[in-house]
Design a protein around this motif. Structure first.
Motif, PDB file in Angstrom:
ATOM      1  N   TYR A 162       0.809  -1.229   0.000  1.00 55.86           N
ATOM      2  CA  TYR A 162       0.000   0.000   0.000  1.00 55.86           C
ATOM      3  C   TYR A 162       0.840   1.276   0.000  1.00 55.86           C
ATOM      4  O   TYR A 162       0.332   2.340  -0.351  1.00 55.86           O
ATOM      5  CB  TYR A 162      -0.959   0.005   1.200  1.00 55.86           C
ATOM      6  CG  TYR A 162      -1.865  -1.206   1.197  1.00 55.86           C
ATOM      7  CD1 TYR A 162      -2.954  -1.274   0.333  1.00 55.86           C
ATOM      8  CD2 TYR A 162      -1.611  -2.278   2.039  1.00 55.86           C
ATOM      9  CE1 TYR A 162      -3.773  -2.394   0.306  1.00 55.86           C
ATOM     10  CE2 TYR A 162      -2.427  -3.398   2.025  1.00 55.86           C
ATOM     11  CZ  TYR A 162      -3.507  -3.453   1.161  1.00 55.86           C
ATOM     12  OH  TYR A 162      -4.305  -4.551   1.126  1.00 55.86           O
ATOM     13  N   ALA A 201      -2.576  -0.917   7.360  1.00 58.82           N
ATOM     14  CA  ALA A 201      -2.492  -0.280   6.043  1.00 58.82           C
ATOM     15  C   ALA A 201      -3.682  -0.682   5.165  1.00 58.82           C
ATOM     16  O   ALA A 201      -4.242   0.143   4.446  1.00 58.82           O
ATOM     17  CB  ALA A 201      -1.179  -0.666   5.370  1.00 58.82           C
ATOM     18  N   GLU A 202      -4.066  -1.933   5.220  1.00 65.48           N
ATOM     19  CA  GLU A 202      -5.155  -2.416   4.369  1.00 65.48           C
ATOM     20  C   GLU A 202      -6.454  -1.680   4.682  1.00 65.48           C
ATOM     21  O   GLU A 202      -7.147  -1.204   3.789  1.00 65.48           O
ATOM     22  CB  GLU A 202      -5.339  -3.925   4.559  1.00 65.48           C
ATOM     23  CG  GLU A 202      -6.365  -4.487   3.595  1.00 65.48           C
ATOM     24  CD  GLU A 202      -6.626  -5.980   3.784  1.00 65.48           C
ATOM     25  OE1 GLU A 202      -6.001  -6.595   4.687  1.00 65.48           O
ATOM     26  OE2 GLU A 202      -7.465  -6.503   3.033  1.00 65.48           O
ATOM     27  N   ASN A 222       0.568  -4.458   7.684  1.00 65.27           N
ATOM     28  CA  ASN A 222      -0.397  -4.673   6.602  1.00 65.27           C
ATOM     29  C   ASN A 222      -1.834  -4.579   7.088  1.00 65.27           C
ATOM     30  O   ASN A 222      -2.713  -4.111   6.363  1.00 65.27           O
ATOM     31  CB  ASN A 222      -0.163  -6.038   5.949  1.00 65.27           C
ATOM     32  CG  ASN A 222       0.672  -5.906   4.688  1.00 65.27           C
ATOM     33  OD1 ASN A 222       0.309  -5.174   3.762  1.00 65.27           O
ATOM     34  ND2 ASN A 222       1.808  -6.588   4.664  1.00 65.27           N
ATOM     35  N   CYS A 254      -9.457   4.945  -0.505  1.00 69.54           N
ATOM     36  CA  CYS A 254     -10.052   4.711  -1.817  1.00 69.54           C
ATOM     37  C   CYS A 254     -11.505   5.182  -1.851  1.00 69.54           C
ATOM     38  O   CYS A 254     -11.960   5.773  -2.836  1.00 69.54           O
ATOM     39  CB  CYS A 254      -9.981   3.225  -2.188  1.00 69.54           C
ATOM     40  SG  CYS A 254      -8.326   2.742  -2.672  1.00 69.54           S
ATOM     41  N   GLN A 291       0.990   2.272  -3.557  1.00 69.89           N
ATOM     42  CA  GLN A 291      -0.332   2.647  -4.059  1.00 69.89           C
ATOM     43  C   GLN A 291      -0.763   4.022  -3.544  1.00 69.89           C
ATOM     44  O   GLN A 291      -1.276   4.840  -4.295  1.00 69.89           O
ATOM     45  CB  GLN A 291      -1.342   1.582  -3.660  1.00 69.89           C
ATOM     46  CG  GLN A 291      -1.156   0.304  -4.458  1.00 69.89           C
ATOM     47  CD  GLN A 291      -2.165  -0.753  -4.040  1.00 69.89           C
ATOM     48  OE1 GLN A 291      -1.853  -1.612  -3.219  1.00 69.89           O
ATOM     49  NE2 GLN A 291      -3.339  -0.687  -4.589  1.00 69.89           N
ATOM     50  N   LEU A 292      -0.546   4.267  -2.266  1.00 69.15           N
ATOM     51  CA  LEU A 292      -0.917   5.573  -1.716  1.00 69.15           C
ATOM     52  C   LEU A 292      -0.026   6.671  -2.294  1.00 69.15           C
ATOM     53  O   LEU A 292      -0.472   7.799  -2.531  1.00 69.15           O
ATOM     54  CB  LEU A 292      -0.828   5.573  -0.181  1.00 69.15           C
ATOM     55  CG  LEU A 292      -1.203   6.899   0.484  1.00 69.15           C
ATOM     56  CD1 LEU A 292      -2.617   7.350   0.089  1.00 69.15           C
ATOM     57  CD2 LEU A 292      -1.088   6.806   2.002  1.00 69.15           C
ATOM     58  N   LEU A 346      -0.087   6.714   5.449  1.00 66.57           N
ATOM     59  CA  LEU A 346      -0.738   5.407   5.375  1.00 66.57           C
ATOM     60  C   LEU A 346      -1.183   4.932   6.765  1.00 66.57           C
ATOM     61  O   LEU A 346      -2.195   4.265   6.909  1.00 66.57           O
ATOM     62  CB  LEU A 346       0.238   4.394   4.754  1.00 66.57           C
ATOM     63  CG  LEU A 346      -0.247   2.965   4.531  1.00 66.57           C
ATOM     64  CD1 LEU A 346      -1.501   2.937   3.654  1.00 66.57           C
ATOM     65  CD2 LEU A 346       0.851   2.129   3.876  1.00 66.57           C
ATOM     66  N   PHE A 359      -6.093   2.058   3.650  1.00 68.21           N
ATOM     67  CA  PHE A 359      -6.076   2.272   2.202  1.00 68.21           C
ATOM     68  C   PHE A 359      -7.483   2.103   1.614  1.00 68.21           C
ATOM     69  O   PHE A 359      -7.883   2.846   0.713  1.00 68.21           O
ATOM     70  CB  PHE A 359      -5.081   1.333   1.507  1.00 68.21           C
ATOM     71  CG  PHE A 359      -4.899   1.691   0.063  1.00 68.21           C
ATOM     72  CD1 PHE A 359      -4.191   2.834  -0.293  1.00 68.21           C
ATOM     73  CD2 PHE A 359      -5.478   0.927  -0.947  1.00 68.21           C
ATOM     74  CE1 PHE A 359      -4.056   3.208  -1.630  1.00 68.21           C
ATOM     75  CE2 PHE A 359      -5.345   1.290  -2.276  1.00 68.21           C
ATOM     76  CZ  PHE A 359      -4.624   2.427  -2.621  1.00 68.21           C
ATOM     77  N   HIS A 360      -8.197   1.166   2.154  1.00 68.51           N
ATOM     78  CA  HIS A 360      -9.580   0.948   1.729  1.00 68.51           C
ATOM     79  C   HIS A 360     -10.411   2.221   1.995  1.00 68.51           C
ATOM     80  O   HIS A 360     -11.173   2.677   1.133  1.00 68.51           O
ATOM     81  CB  HIS A 360     -10.137  -0.248   2.510  1.00 68.51           C
ATOM     82  CG  HIS A 360     -11.524  -0.628   2.127  1.00 68.51           C
ATOM     83  ND1 HIS A 360     -11.803  -1.283   0.945  1.00 68.51           N
ATOM     84  CD2 HIS A 360     -12.706  -0.432   2.745  1.00 68.51           C
ATOM     85  CE1 HIS A 360     -13.106  -1.478   0.865  1.00 68.51           C
ATOM     86  NE2 HIS A 360     -13.689  -0.976   1.944  1.00 68.51           N
TER      87      HIS A 360
END
Ligand code: ATP
Ligand code: MG
Length: 335
Positions: A92, A321-322, A318, A329, A95-96, A142, A325-326
Motif C-alpha cells: 500500500y 495499512a489495508e 499490513n 479509496c 499505491q498511496l 498510510l 487504504f480501503h
C-alpha cells in the motif's frame, strides 16, 4: 490518538548521526510509551524502496536490510512492543504514493534540498529520487501518523508531507489525514567527520566520514584520528569557527549528557590538546557502543530470527495499512 512513525533507509549500516538523531529517540519513546495509554505501538519502517532511488546492488541491499534490522534491535527497539517491518512488504505504500503524487506539483518537489543535493552532478536523474518525498508522505500518512521523530535534514520533507495531507483533506472535504508533527531530539544534525559542512550520511562515498554503530574499536580510533579539525592546538567549542572539533565535542556530549561548554572548560583547565582529546572521544564511543555491538554480533548470525521479526512486523503493518487504504479509496470516489 497518537501514532508515531519513522523510517530508516537500508543504504548502509546506521551511524552515530542516525543513532543520536533518530534511533535513540525511538528507544526513549518506546520506553515511555507503555505508560501512555492513548498511544498506539510505534511503527518503524526499514524503507528499502527509498534505498533504490539511487543505484543499489541487490545483494548489498538485501544484506543491509538484515543489518539495519539487527542494528535497530541491538539499539533497544523491541519488535514485540513496536511494529518493525520492511517497507516493500506492505504494497500500500506504493499505491498511496500514486494518489498523493496527484496532489503535489513539480515545483514543490524541485525545491527539496535533498533532491538538489543527491541529484547534483548526476548525468541521469532517476524519477524516484525526485518523487522520494511523495513516497515518504505515503509512508507516514498510510498509518495516519501524528508524530514523526526525525533529524533536521528531514524537516523540509515533513513540511511537504503536511502540505500534501492538507491538500488531500481540502480536496475531498475530509479531515482523514492528521498533520504529522516532527519530533526532534537534542542532536539533530551530526556532521561528517571528513567535511563538517556536510551532515554525517550513510550514502557518503567516504566511509571515514561516519562512524557506523558496529565499527570495531580500532576502526573507531582510526576514524576519529583522521577526523578533520583545524590548526589550533587546544580545545574550545565554537561550532561556527571550529566545526570539525566542535563535532567531536558534540559526540562526547551525546554520550555523556554534558554541556559542550563544560567539556571545553575541563579540557582548557587540563590543557588537553587535540590528539589527546581525540583519544578520549574514541574511548568514550568504544565503551558506549560495546553493549550494542555485543547484541548485534549474536543477532546478525540468526537470519531466521530476523526474518521472523520482519515478517511479523509486516503482518501487523499490513493489517493497519489495508484498512486505511480501503478508507482512502472510498474518500477519493474509488470503490
Ligand atoms: P542516506 O545518506 O542514505 O540518506 P542517512 O544517513 O541520511 O542516509 P536516513 O536513512 O536517510 O540516513 O535517515 C534516517 C534518520 O536519521 C532520519 O530521521 C534522519 O533525519 C536521521 N539522520 C540522518 N543523518 C543524520 C545526522 N547526520 N544527524 C542527525 N540525524 C540524522
Ligand atoms: Mg538521508
Amino acid at each position: 490518538d497518537k501514532q508515531i512513525f519513522s523510517g530508516i533507509q537500508p543504504t548502509s549500516i546506521p551511524h552515530l548521526g542516525n543513532y543520536f538523531g533518530a534511533i535513540k529517540q525511538w528507544v526513549d519513546m518506546q520506553n515511555s510509551l507503555s505508560k501512555d495509554q492513548d498511544t498506539r505501538p510505534m511503527i518503524i519502517s526499514i524503507v528499502d524502496l527509498h534505498a533504490i532511488t539511487l543505484p543499489k546492488d541487490p545483494r548489498i541491499l538485501n544484506d543491509y536490510i538484515y543489518k539495519c534490522a539487527a542494528t535497530l534491535v541491538s539499539c533497544g527497539i523491541d519488535p514485540e512492543r513496536n511494529i518493525l517491518y520492511q517497507q516493500s512488504q506492505v504494497a500500500y505504500h506504493g499505491q498511496l504514493s500514486w494518489i498523493l503524487g496527484c496532489k503535489v506539483t513539480m515545483p514543490q518537489l524541485g525545491r527539496m534540498h535533498q533532491f538538489k543535493f543527491k541529484s547534483d552532478g548526476l548525468a541521469e536523474v532517476p524519477l524516484g529520487l525526485y518523487t522520494y518525498p511523495v513516497l515518504q508522505a505515503a509512508d507516514i500518512l498510510l498509518y495516519r501518523a501524528t508524530h514523526v521523530p526525525v533529524g533536521e535534514d528531514q524537516l523540509q520533507h515533513l513540511e511537504l508531507c503536511r502540505t500534501i495531507a492538507d491538500k488531500f483533506n481540502n480536496t475531498y472535504s475530509t479531515n482523514y489525514f492528521p498533520s504529522p508533527i516532527p519530533l526532534q531530539g537534542e542532536f539533530t544534525r551530526l556532521k561528517s567527520l571528513r567535511d563538517p559542512s556536510k551532515k554525517m550520511s550513510k550514502s557518503d562515498a567516504d566511509s571515514n566520514s561516519r562512524i557506523e554503530l558496529v565499527d570495531p574499536p580500532e576502526i573507531i580510533e582510526k576514524k576519529i584520528k583522521k577526523a578533520v579539525t583545524d590548526s589550533e592546538r587546544l580545545i574550545s567549542y565554537k561550532p561556527d569557527k571550529r566545526p570539525g572539533l566542535s563535532t567531536l565535542i558534540d559526540l562526547e556530549c551525546a554520550v555523556t549528557g554534558q554541556l559542550p561548554e563544560e567539556v571545553a572548560e575541563r579540557c582548557m583547565l587540563q590543557a588537553i590538546d587535540k590528539s589527546e582529546y581525540k583519544k578520549h572521544v574514541s574511548k568514550l564511543l568504544i565503551e558506549h557502543l560495546a553493549p550494542i555491538q555485543a547484541k548485534y554480533k549474536k543477532l546478525i548470525n540468526d537470519k531466521k530470527l530476523l526474518d521472523d521479526i520482519l515478517d511479523d512486523g509486516a503482518k501487523k503493518a499490513n493489517k493497519i495499512a489495508e484498512k486505511n487504504f480501503h478508507d482512502i479509496c472510498k474518500i477519493i470516489g474509488s470503490r
